[in-house]
Design an enzyme around this catalytic site. Structure first.
Site, PDB file in Angstrom:
ATOM      1  N   GLU A  78      -2.195   6.292  -0.651  1.00 17.04           N
ATOM      2  CA  GLU A  78      -3.628   6.294  -0.356  1.00 17.04           C
ATOM      3  C   GLU A  78      -3.876   7.475   0.205  1.00 17.04           C
ATOM      4  O   GLU A  78      -4.278   7.582   1.339  1.00 17.04           O
ATOM      5  CB  GLU A  78      -4.249   5.098   0.262  1.00 17.04           C
ATOM      6  N   HIS A  87       0.749  -1.159   0.085  1.00 19.54           N
ATOM      7  CA  HIS A  87      -0.170  -0.166   0.132  1.00 19.54           C
ATOM      8  C   HIS A  87       0.808   1.245   0.028  1.00 19.54           C
ATOM      9  O   HIS A  87       1.749   1.309   0.670  1.00 19.54           O
ATOM     10  CB  HIS A  87      -0.813   0.092   1.243  1.00 19.54           C
ATOM     11  N   ASP A 136     -11.216  -3.957  -2.915  1.00 17.15           N
ATOM     12  CA  ASP A 136     -10.523  -3.444  -1.575  1.00 17.15           C
ATOM     13  C   ASP A 136     -11.345  -4.174  -0.381  1.00 17.15           C
ATOM     14  O   ASP A 136     -10.989  -5.113   0.213  1.00 17.15           O
ATOM     15  CB  ASP A 136     -10.649  -1.939  -1.690  1.00 17.15           C
ATOM     16  N   ASP A 137     -12.646  -3.348  -0.165  1.00 13.99           N
ATOM     17  CA  ASP A 137     -13.192  -3.838   1.102  1.00 13.99           C
ATOM     18  C   ASP A 137     -14.753  -3.990   0.653  1.00 13.99           C
ATOM     19  O   ASP A 137     -15.516  -3.103   1.383  1.00 13.99           O
ATOM     20  CB  ASP A 137     -13.202  -2.894   2.212  1.00 13.99           C
TER      21      ASP A 137
END
Lengths: 550, 550
Positions: free
Chosen positions: B385, B382, B467-468
């Site tokens: 972001e 990551h 992602d989620d």
């Protein structure tokens, strides 16, 4: 198996620092930029202040602003911005040139209304009687009338018997405005509301989730319709222009290139007749400019203002034939006022009006004609003021660049185009960026979502511009405050520089310096004038830096 | 005087076409891309459909959605999206690999609650008795208990005499939920609300102007806290993983690399003890994967799913010492399950947790250790972001790339960095883009403000990822619908591809093809497996194209 190769962690950190520098090497304030010891000190002070105010002013709750953050929506956050020391410091910064502003939207709406009230010839009418029900939806229409048409004093807009479309003198309309609707104050509120996108609408119209770019443009366009009825009247126009120069100088601006919409062939003269042609507009502009400069000189402030020029503009809905004759008009004006006509543009909402390709052939002819005549009216075109990718408004960028535009107005979608970014950098095409304009027109939600850092990190020359400050809320100060010669009263560019500073950790004082200097470098001033303008600005910049350090 | 040089207007148009092509030449679907006649036909159909639906479905008002537009906020617009023919067509598109998803947030919350209700060992408690006043602010805490701690049946969460912190069986808590608070349905609503960012919150929490990235992260984090209490219990975990595979395949995904948070050392076993170590997690994952593949094979659908691998993840707040031992744990797992461990990552909100530079030395040691042992666990980190420019979260991008990351998770701020963009393109570093995630986490306000077109126009390889999805609203279908084997019931990637398609006029079917193909090309699959996966996908792609044309 790919794997990084570093002798040790010190080596890693060294490579890392080199990479960061390399990545920032295109910036106008790149790591190789010349920075004086005072500038370095002042930059450190500014950065420290930004950090501490992020943790103080911005970390506390403020009335009516639940979760403030630096760089937040301008209309909601401006009362917090006013509390910061950063704001106070940047107020004194010399901002350079203002390269993108539409004249009809540059002067505070309250001031415009005040001018209107002084003119017996100015009248107002509505399409219905005004009542509590109709008030918010009705727009005032203004115009100057010849004396013989001045109306009887018995008519009032808020009387149920008002005959729609009847002209009433502005002063009378205000004096007789129904007290149930707020009386004269209610009238002011109504008129100013129709001429601005104000903070309370900020919540309901501008910043509401579902509001699209096109919806807010509808409101935006209506503010122009209302205010031009007042502004395009000779006795007001002179005062309006003077005030534009005055407030620009108060904002730290030392030179302006302002777009004027020449689509209407005439404005109203003192006699209430709509018969004043373009060349008289320019005569008035010239005379007012000279008067303003003389006044400044008398105050010993001649160095604060170099002058003003005009970007001749028309609208992107006219026919090609109309454009041809418009270009001829522009050439005629340039021949009579070579020092005033700086460039040519076509304006209006790109998402809905005609694309540049529609006009390209005519525009190429226009440049040929100029060559024949030995004059130069560079294109300074709006392009890419859109969220689209590959849409007509976005594709305007290709045409603007191919047509040889000197600068790009907005270029919001430029960051999507790798080749065009490269061309703008190589051809030194400056991007006229209007940060708060995009936010209010719903292209971004806050400064943090703005593509400006992409332009800056890619080394494109950028100037910060106010676009339509009068519509976007001129700090809402009352008439009283407005008379005071206070640098905070029209802090349009000031706020922009502040917002840009808080939206990026890379950007510091040196980046602001380059933004200001680039605005002068990319003006249409002749070389000698430009050198003089830059030298004067540099002197003021040094003073500004010293004032931070001391 | 600078001036464009064109022989005539035909010449201008020719140069213009060449410039547009040049500007798009870096794109993965650049003008030189191979396009079959069927693909060309299907692309034209899709573009025509997009245009006509812009003027039909999107041009009309819909209940509760005042000004809809293609690419608008997902949570508000999804019921309109469902009405489009484009949606119906893309439902059948083979999406390639899913490269960025957090396992704990991949399965529909209603399904998770249903699993919880089947387990007598699962209990729930709150910090206060639930009442109409406390309901919306109280979070349920779930955990499995050993049999000897199962609680007496007389306790209920909504009884004013409920002793805070007392465990109640989930089923019991549901059955006895006060009817004034909606009874069992009220319980479901409360639990699911705590596990998701749902559409009604869409108006109030997610999409409200003042909500900042950090505010929405608070809500987001709490959804994880609630759901992991249910998921990290062996009897549920098996079923959860199976459902994740199943719904991925239904969404058109043929391979997944899923991030699993290994920060907790143990999960709960069937006996209610928190003593199941990481290697057993992987044994269960492996067994479930094999069972799922066998089931697919039995249905004659073996080609629809190649398999699944795990990106070992820990959290960005641990100490460097903890990271060292975490890396050892990861190596041990890789040695036992070389086919399952695909890479390594550190996760959590970058704006508030530790930057990568804090861990860099340890991470370099980790790679050295791998070299010594002859194993390869690439970083898949990551980074970026964030809305920041030059902030720690943004600067993570330099570290991710220097550390040799195989792909970048999010890379939202990458577009601000010219050198890093170039490096990613040259080193073929794919960007895992999660469009709707950024919108809900308030990095963009709509697809139109998303930097994705910048990445695509600059030729960076990109994969669309979910992602989620469980937290972001899984189309809100009821249990009943959920049982139906309907391709529309978990259309996460489907919606992403759709949103990307409507947000750019440049993007058409060929761009979607490249997005899908790139996801497989940039997976960690070994060469032979990768070729097989791509060949299987290409076969399905051809069928998909034919289905559009016919």
């Amino acid at each position: 198996m790919s794997s990084p190769k570093f002798a040790d962690f010190a080596h890693y950190k060294q490579e890392r620092a080199a990479l960061i520098n390399h990545d920032r090497s295109l910036r106008r304030d790149n790591p190789e930029s010349k920075v004086s010891p005072s500038e370095a000190k002042a930059d450190a002070i500014i950065r420290q202040l930004r950090l501490s105010e992020n943790n103080s002013v911005w970390a506390t709750e403020h009335e009516g602003v639940p979760h403030p953050f630096p760089g937040m929506e301008f209309l909601t956050g401006r009362n917090i911005i006013l509390k910061t020391k950063l704001f106070e410091i940047l107020a004194k910064m010399p901002k350079g040139a203002l390269l993108h502003a539409h004249l009809d939207a540059t002067v505070n709406a309250e001031f415009v209304l005040k001018l209107a009230l002084e003119q017996p010839a100015l009248h107002v009418r509505t399409a219905e009687p005004i009542s509590a029900v109709t008030l918010s939806g009705l727009l005032p229409e203004f115009r100057a009338l010849p004396k013989e048409l001045f109306t009887n004093s018995e008519i009032t807009l808020t009387d149920p018997s008002y005959i729609p479309g009847t002209w009433v003198s502005v002063k009378k309309a205000r004096d007789t405005f129904d007290s149930a609707l707020g009386g004269p104050d209610g009238f002011d509120k109504w008129v100013i509301g129709a001429m601005t996108i104000n903070p309370s609408e900020g919540q309901s119209i501008t910043y509401q989730t579902h509001n699209t770019v096109n919806k807010i443009w509808e409101k935006f366009t209506s503010t122009f319709t209302v205010s031009t009825g007042i502004i395009r009247f000779v006795p007001i126009w002179e005062k309006y222009i003077y005030e534009f120069f005055r407030s620009s100088v108060e904002d730290g601006v030392s030179y302006v290139e302002v777009r004027i919409n020449f689509h209407p062939k005439y404005m109203f003269g003192e006699d209430g007749q709509e018969n004043v042609p373009h060349r008289v507009w320019l005569q008035i502009f010239d005379a007012t400019l000279n008067r303003f400069k003389a006044d400044l000189k008398q105050q010993g402030r001649a160095d604060e203002f170099i002058g003003a020029r005009i970007i001749y503009s028309t609208l992107r809905y006219i026919s090609v034939e109309d454009l041809d004759s418009t270009c001829e008009d522009c050439i005629t004006l340039k021949q009579e006022f070579p020092h005033l006509i700086a460039g040519f543009d076509l304006v209006g909402p790109e998402n809905v009006l005609k694309p540049l390709i529609y006009y390209a052939e005519s525009l190429l002819r226009f440049r040929e004609r100029q060559k024949e005549l030995g004059i130069d009216i560079p294109f300074i075109l709006h392009a890419g003021e859109t969220l689209g990718d590959g849409t007509e408004a976005d594709v305007n960028l290709y045409d603007a660049i191919l047509l040889g535009t000197l600068r790009i107005g907005h270029g919001f979608s430029l960051v999507k185009h790798p080749k065009l970014m490269e061309m703008c950098r190589e051809r030194n095409i400056l991007i006229e960026v209007c940060p708060i304009s995009y936010e209010i027109l719903r292209l971004t939600s806050s400064m943090l979502m703005h593509p400006l850092p992409i332009l800056m990190n890619n080394g494109l020359p950028v100037a910060l511009c106010s676009d339509d400050p009068a519509m976007f809320g001129n700090m809402g100060l009352s008439f009283d405050f407005y008379q005071v010669n206070d640098p905070l009263h029209s802090p349009i560019l000031l706020t922009y520089f502040l917002q840009v500073l808080v939206a990026s950790e890379v950007t510091g004082l040196i980046a602001l310096r380059e933004l200001a200097r680039d605005s002068l470098l990319h003006s249409t001033l002749e070389d000698t004038e430009k050198q003089r303008a830059i030298a004067a600005w540099e002197k003021r910049w040094e003073d500004f830096v010293e004032s931070i350090v001391s």
